[in-house]
Write a protein that holds these residues in place. Sequence first.
Motif, PDB file in Angstrom:
ATOM      1  N   HIS A  59      -6.398  -2.236  -4.054  1.00  0.00           N
ATOM      2  CA  HIS A  59      -5.651  -2.936  -5.105  1.00  0.00           C
ATOM      3  C   HIS A  59      -4.623  -3.854  -4.454  1.00  0.00           C
ATOM      4  O   HIS A  59      -4.109  -3.562  -3.368  1.00  0.00           O
ATOM      5  CB  HIS A  59      -4.940  -1.942  -6.020  1.00  0.00           C
ATOM      6  N   LEU A  60      -4.298  -4.923  -5.136  1.00  0.00           N
ATOM      7  CA  LEU A  60      -3.282  -5.867  -4.682  1.00  0.00           C
ATOM      8  C   LEU A  60      -2.170  -5.938  -5.717  1.00  0.00           C
ATOM      9  O   LEU A  60      -2.438  -6.168  -6.907  1.00  0.00           O
ATOM     10  CB  LEU A  60      -3.889  -7.260  -4.485  1.00  0.00           C
ATOM     11  N   ALA A  61      -0.939  -5.729  -5.273  1.00  0.00           N
ATOM     12  CA  ALA A  61       0.224  -5.792  -6.162  1.00  0.00           C
ATOM     13  C   ALA A  61       1.095  -6.972  -5.734  1.00  0.00           C
ATOM     14  O   ALA A  61       1.815  -6.876  -4.733  1.00  0.00           O
ATOM     15  CB  ALA A  61       1.015  -4.491  -6.110  1.00  0.00           C
ATOM     16  N   PRO A  62       1.054  -8.100  -6.455  1.00  0.00           N
ATOM     17  CA  PRO A  62       1.854  -9.267  -6.071  1.00  0.00           C
ATOM     18  C   PRO A  62       3.285  -9.150  -6.569  1.00  0.00           C
ATOM     19  O   PRO A  62       3.642  -8.214  -7.305  1.00  0.00           O
ATOM     20  CB  PRO A  62       1.124 -10.412  -6.779  1.00  0.00           C
ATOM     21  N   VAL A  63       4.121 -10.099  -6.174  1.00  0.00           N
ATOM     22  CA  VAL A  63       5.510 -10.109  -6.618  1.00  0.00           C
ATOM     23  C   VAL A  63       5.578 -10.115  -8.143  1.00  0.00           C
ATOM     24  O   VAL A  63       4.789 -10.779  -8.815  1.00  0.00           O
ATOM     25  CB  VAL A  63       6.250 -11.333  -6.029  1.00  0.00           C
ATOM     26  N   GLY A  64       6.488  -9.317  -8.684  1.00  0.00           N
ATOM     27  CA  GLY A  64       6.661  -9.222 -10.130  1.00  0.00           C
ATOM     28  C   GLY A  64       5.819  -8.151 -10.793  1.00  0.00           C
ATOM     29  O   GLY A  64       6.048  -7.821 -11.959  1.00  0.00           O
ATOM     30  N   SER A  65       4.855  -7.592 -10.070  1.00  0.00           N
ATOM     31  CA  SER A  65       4.006  -6.562 -10.651  1.00  0.00           C
ATOM     32  C   SER A  65       4.596  -5.177 -10.408  1.00  0.00           C
ATOM     33  O   SER A  65       5.595  -5.022  -9.698  1.00  0.00           O
ATOM     34  CB  SER A  65       2.592  -6.628 -10.065  1.00  0.00           C
ATOM     35  N   MET A  66       3.960  -4.174 -11.007  1.00  0.00           N
ATOM     36  CA  MET A  66       4.372  -2.786 -10.817  1.00  0.00           C
ATOM     37  C   MET A  66       3.187  -1.970 -10.335  1.00  0.00           C
ATOM     38  O   MET A  66       2.045  -2.219 -10.731  1.00  0.00           O
ATOM     39  CB  MET A  66       4.905  -2.194 -12.133  1.00  0.00           C
ATOM     40  N   VAL A  67       3.478  -0.998  -9.491  1.00  0.00           N
ATOM     41  CA  VAL A  67       2.473  -0.040  -9.034  1.00  0.00           C
ATOM     42  C   VAL A  67       2.753   1.286  -9.727  1.00  0.00           C
ATOM     43  O   VAL A  67       3.909   1.731  -9.781  1.00  0.00           O
ATOM     44  CB  VAL A  67       2.508   0.133  -7.505  1.00  0.00           C
ATOM     45  N   LEU A  68       1.704   1.902 -10.256  1.00  0.00           N
ATOM     46  CA  LEU A  68       1.871   3.143 -11.005  1.00  0.00           C
ATOM     47  C   LEU A  68       0.855   4.166 -10.518  1.00  0.00           C
ATOM     48  O   LEU A  68      -0.358   3.946 -10.598  1.00  0.00           O
ATOM     49  CB  LEU A  68       1.668   2.868 -12.501  1.00  0.00           C
ATOM     50  N   ILE A  69       1.347   5.281  -9.985  1.00  0.00           N
ATOM     51  CA  ILE A  69       0.499   6.341  -9.450  1.00  0.00           C
ATOM     52  C   ILE A  69       0.805   7.633 -10.196  1.00  0.00           C
ATOM     53  O   ILE A  69       1.972   8.037 -10.298  1.00  0.00           O
ATOM     54  CB  ILE A  69       0.743   6.569  -7.944  1.00  0.00           C
ATOM     55  N   ASN A  70      -0.231   8.284 -10.723  1.00  0.00           N
ATOM     56  CA  ASN A  70      -0.046   9.563 -11.400  1.00  0.00           C
ATOM     57  C   ASN A  70       0.192  10.676 -10.383  1.00  0.00           C
ATOM     58  O   ASN A  70      -0.133  10.531  -9.202  1.00  0.00           O
ATOM     59  CB  ASN A  70      -1.292   9.896 -12.237  1.00  0.00           C
ATOM     60  N   PRO A  71       0.730  11.817 -10.819  1.00  0.00           N
ATOM     61  CA  PRO A  71       0.947  12.933  -9.890  1.00  0.00           C
ATOM     62  C   PRO A  71      -0.349  13.367  -9.203  1.00  0.00           C
ATOM     63  O   PRO A  71      -1.424  13.388  -9.825  1.00  0.00           O
ATOM     64  CB  PRO A  71       1.481  14.042 -10.803  1.00  0.00           C
ATOM     65  N   ASP A  72      -0.229  13.702  -7.927  1.00  0.00           N
ATOM     66  CA  ASP A  72      -1.321  14.268  -7.130  1.00  0.00           C
ATOM     67  C   ASP A  72      -2.500  13.320  -6.916  1.00  0.00           C
ATOM     68  O   ASP A  72      -3.608  13.770  -6.619  1.00  0.00           O
ATOM     69  CB  ASP A  72      -1.823  15.579  -7.758  1.00  0.00           C
ATOM     70  N   GLU A  73      -2.289  12.020  -7.047  1.00  0.00           N
ATOM     71  CA  GLU A  73      -3.351  11.048  -6.787  1.00  0.00           C
ATOM     72  C   GLU A  73      -3.185  10.476  -5.376  1.00  0.00           C
ATOM     73  O   GLU A  73      -2.117   9.972  -5.018  1.00  0.00           O
ATOM     74  CB  GLU A  73      -3.327   9.915  -7.814  1.00  0.00           C
ATOM     75  N   LEU A  74      -4.241  10.532  -4.595  1.00  0.00           N
ATOM     76  CA  LEU A  74      -4.222  10.059  -3.224  1.00  0.00           C
ATOM     77  C   LEU A  74      -4.126   8.531  -3.190  1.00  0.00           C
ATOM     78  O   LEU A  74      -4.823   7.835  -3.924  1.00  0.00           O
ATOM     79  CB  LEU A  74      -5.498  10.511  -2.508  1.00  0.00           C
ATOM     80  N   HIS A  75      -3.256   8.025  -2.312  1.00  0.00           N
ATOM     81  CA  HIS A  75      -3.098   6.576  -2.197  1.00  0.00           C
ATOM     82  C   HIS A  75      -2.512   6.216  -0.832  1.00  0.00           C
ATOM     83  O   HIS A  75      -1.998   7.073  -0.120  1.00  0.00           O
ATOM     84  CB  HIS A  75      -2.205   6.029  -3.324  1.00  0.00           C
ATOM     85  N   THR A  76      -2.581   4.938  -0.496  1.00  0.00           N
ATOM     86  CA  THR A  76      -2.026   4.432   0.755  1.00  0.00           C
ATOM     87  C   THR A  76      -1.032   3.324   0.420  1.00  0.00           C
ATOM     88  O   THR A  76      -0.622   3.174  -0.734  1.00  0.00           O
ATOM     89  CB  THR A  76      -3.135   3.874   1.664  1.00  0.00           C
ATOM     90  N   GLY A  77      -0.668   2.504   1.404  1.00  0.00           N
ATOM     91  CA  GLY A  77       0.224   1.375   1.155  1.00  0.00           C
ATOM     92  C   GLY A  77       0.428   0.567   2.418  1.00  0.00           C
ATOM     93  O   GLY A  77       0.623   1.127   3.492  1.00  0.00           O
ATOM     94  N   ALA A  78       0.361  -0.765   2.285  1.00  0.00           N
ATOM     95  CA  ALA A  78       0.569  -1.652   3.428  1.00  0.00           C
ATOM     96  C   ALA A  78       0.875  -3.045   2.902  1.00  0.00           C
ATOM     97  O   ALA A  78       0.692  -3.336   1.711  1.00  0.00           O
ATOM     98  CB  ALA A  78      -0.663  -1.678   4.329  1.00  0.00           C
ATOM     99  N   LYS A  79       1.326  -3.917   3.793  1.00  0.00           N
ATOM    100  CA  LYS A  79       1.622  -5.285   3.394  1.00  0.00           C
ATOM    101  C   LYS A  79       0.328  -6.041   3.087  1.00  0.00           C
ATOM    102  O   LYS A  79      -0.734  -5.753   3.643  1.00  0.00           O
ATOM    103  CB  LYS A  79       2.398  -6.008   4.491  1.00  0.00           C
ATOM    104  N   ALA A  80       0.448  -7.032   2.200  1.00  0.00           N
ATOM    105  CA  ALA A  80      -0.696  -7.873   1.861  1.00  0.00           C
ATOM    106  C   ALA A  80      -0.481  -9.304   2.330  1.00  0.00           C
ATOM    107  O   ALA A  80      -1.317 -10.165   2.096  1.00  0.00           O
ATOM    108  CB  ALA A  80      -0.956  -7.838   0.354  1.00  0.00           C
ATOM    109  N   SER A  81       0.660  -9.573   2.959  1.00  0.00           N
ATOM    110  CA  SER A  81       0.951 -10.901   3.491  1.00  0.00           C
ATOM    111  C   SER A  81       1.854 -10.744   4.693  1.00  0.00           C
ATOM    112  O   SER A  81       2.437  -9.677   4.916  1.00  0.00           O
ATOM    113  CB  SER A  81       1.624 -11.774   2.429  1.00  0.00           C
ATOM    114  N   GLU A  82       1.997 -11.808   5.474  1.00  0.00           N
ATOM    115  CA  GLU A  82       2.795 -11.737   6.699  1.00  0.00           C
ATOM    116  C   GLU A  82       4.259 -11.437   6.420  1.00  0.00           C
ATOM    117  O   GLU A  82       4.961 -10.872   7.252  1.00  0.00           O
ATOM    118  CB  GLU A  82       2.664 -13.054   7.482  1.00  0.00           C
ATOM    119  N   GLU A  83       4.741 -11.828   5.269  1.00  0.00           N
ATOM    120  CA  GLU A  83       6.146 -11.599   4.946  1.00  0.00           C
ATOM    121  C   GLU A  83       6.430 -10.168   4.528  1.00  0.00           C
ATOM    122  O   GLU A  83       7.579  -9.811   4.241  1.00  0.00           O
ATOM    123  CB  GLU A  83       6.601 -12.551   3.833  1.00  0.00           C
TER     124      GLU A  83
END
Length: 276
Positions: A59-83
């Motif tokens: 998934h891609l979360a751009p500026v202004g968006s929200m990320v929503l994860i329910n309890p006990d759901e596996l997920h990761t996270g990293a940058k999507a741009s150089e900034e």
Amino acid sequence: MNPAPKEQTRFWQASALGDTEMLHARYFQQRFAPHVHEGYVITIIESGAQRFWHRGSEHLAPVGSMVLINPDELHTGAKASEEGWRYRGFYPDSERITGVLDELELKHDGLPRFDASVLHDPQLAKAFSWLHCSAERGASALEQQTAWREAVLLLVQRHARAGAARTPGNEPCAVARAKELMDSRLAYPPSLEELATAVNLSPFHFARVFRQATGLPPHAWLKQRRLSRARELLKSDCLPFNVAFALGFSDQSHLNRQFKQAYGVTPGEYRRACTH
């Protein structure tokens, strides 16, 4: 060679929100390994963009968006741009969400579940961002607790298909009693839960009743009452520093900012005009 930009994080527990964990972070190189949270994850992307794996896909979360994860759901996270990306995050226990629904007598079969991993909802993002900023600057418990309930209700009704909240009724005695209590504690205002207990209503129902009767949420009414009382004290030749201390402003500059925003002049100017 330019040094790598420094990552910044501020993590704390918001005591006014039941010790909900909060994070304000700017990441450039951070990569989150697959992990889960016991409670919910609600984040607002302030700049840059985040990429993450969740529910079997990227998934891609751009500026202004929200990320929503329910309890006990596996997920990761990293940058999507150089900034990299900067975000504000809430990590509430499940009870912080279901408690709001219970207060409003909204039926829910177990925990609310959210289908979307990324939300594009500017009004909702603004509500949670404002709440997060308020908690970070140490706003009153009354202000934070009211904003939390309003934001959670908006989130659940729009994205978890919850029922409609019952319409607030006309509760003049409750409103009058709450005003008396806040007026007697301008320097050390009660929390939303304290006010609700004093008038025998649930916190969110009380907040909605109060807004319907006065046109203001309780914390905004309290702010207006503090400023009105500040005028009275300044007219009596009290020094601005003493007024700020007596009425619970964090310092004199806090009083100066709010007073000038409301009346167009500083407390010192107002005092001089009224006493000389």
